[in-house]
Design an enzyme around this catalytic site. Sequence first.
Site, PDB file in Angstrom:
ATOM      1  CD  GLN A 180      -2.898  -1.122   2.391  1.00 35.31           C
ATOM      2  OE1 GLN A 180      -2.712  -0.468   3.197  1.00 35.31           O
ATOM      3  NE2 GLN A 180      -4.084  -1.841   2.238  1.00 35.31           N
ATOM      4  CD  GLU A 326      -6.556  -9.641  -0.027  1.00 31.46           C
ATOM      5  OE1 GLU A 326      -7.855  -9.776  -0.684  1.00 31.46           O
ATOM      6  OE2 GLU A 326      -6.097  -8.483  -0.003  1.00 31.46           O
ATOM      7  NE  ARG A 357      -5.497 -10.302   8.696  1.00 32.43           N
ATOM      8  CZ  ARG A 357      -5.765  -9.751   7.720  1.00 32.43           C
ATOM      9  NH1 ARG A 357      -5.310  -9.788   6.529  1.00 32.43           N
ATOM     10  NH2 ARG A 357      -6.957  -9.031   7.610  1.00 32.43           N
ATOM     11  NE  ARG A 398      -9.026 -10.200   4.077  1.00 27.70           N
ATOM     12  CZ  ARG A 398     -10.016 -10.056   3.292  1.00 27.70           C
ATOM     13  NH1 ARG A 398     -11.011 -10.993   3.158  1.00 27.70           N
ATOM     14  NH2 ARG A 398     -10.003  -8.970   2.649  1.00 27.70           N
TER      15      ARG A 398
END
Length: 438
Positions: A180, A326, A357, A398
């Site tokens: 990003q 992702e 994550r 997620r």
Amino acid sequence: MTADPAHLTLWPAPHASGAVDATVHVPGSKSVTNRALVLAALASEPGWLRRPLRSRDTLLMAGALRAMGIEIEEGVGPDGTGEAWRVLPTGLRGPATVDVGNAGTVMRFLPPVAALADGPVRFDGDPRSYERPLNGVIDALRHLGARIDDDGRGALPLTVHGGGALEGGTVPVDASSSSQFVSALLLSAPRFNQGVEVRHTGATLPSLPHIRMTVDMLRAVGAQVDTPESGGEPNVWRVTPGALLGRDLTIEPDLSNAQPFLAAALVTGGRVLVPDWPARTTQPGDRLREIFTEMGGSCELTEQGLEFTGSGSVHGIDVDLGEVGELTPGIAAVAALADSPSTLRGVAHLRLHETDRLAALTKEINGLGGDVTETADGLHIRPRPLHGGVFHTYEDHRMATAGAIIGLGVKGVRIEDVATTAKTLPDFPGLWAGMLGA
């Protein structure tokens, strides 16, 4: 990492009593919607976004642009059908305050936009947003001539002192922690006096499909972009200064948000049809066709959309997810229900996402009886018989959908804060229940 579950709402994840057979209309792509909003705000004429995603992240983006003076009208399209947003690029101005929530696209894409505003723009957000890296954008904007106050944190909260323009030029960026950083500079670059030449200096660059998405969308609104794929130097992107066109754009379904529904077909040996799946796309979620086929399913892209069918068996996989990080939580959830071990590689950057994550998946799957170990850049998952229990989400959408996938095959799984899915997928519990025929 998580509050006492006794004080949180727990959602009983539905257990599948048989094979699913459903058509699931997946809402629009968050990544496409938020890029389209930025480009429309920077355009020289009004534009339309058809079938935009209405979720926490996209509403935060729209609210932030409105705070800086952009008009966004919500209604139906120019032909009188379907939801659409009309974006009127009425000029960027401060003073303004932007709430980024915990949206990476908002906190990273908008500081370059704010540098073009007349006046100061303050950025703030959820507590977790303070921990997410922004130094790549902050350092690059300073290099290009912007004035930013962040008290040396390289993170939120911060204030961008917009001067109405930005000189632009060549800038080194280490985007190892987030692609990003590159997309943020490219999206605003046509409005910089010299455009921009972004030179990635890091050892790795995750999520390249998202940079390709940015480039494709810039070109669609008239920008001239030179990339490594178009014969340019490796790890260098150049955007020429120029006016952006207002477009009438239809937002694709969010293919990453289709993941739990395709996983349901795989885990239950059933069938799920996702209408309007694009034949060509830069969305990382398109890799699911290949990955979930290797894990035991089959798919067919028809005029109706993507039809995915499970075989009744789920196989482990050894896969590099560096470009599609992702997708890792959902793949890990399926892997925990497989008949052989899995190794997920290339995703060390996930430690810097909405939560860490890799640590979260390890803790939560193991808390249900699993056998997951972290590696330097991913996870190793050895399937074990799982049992019910609380699956914590860490305010990460997620993580919540990963828990729901496991719940299909394991009775008694309860998801903490399933409402966090509204970040990118409105009414996930309703869509999930509908898929199961409830």
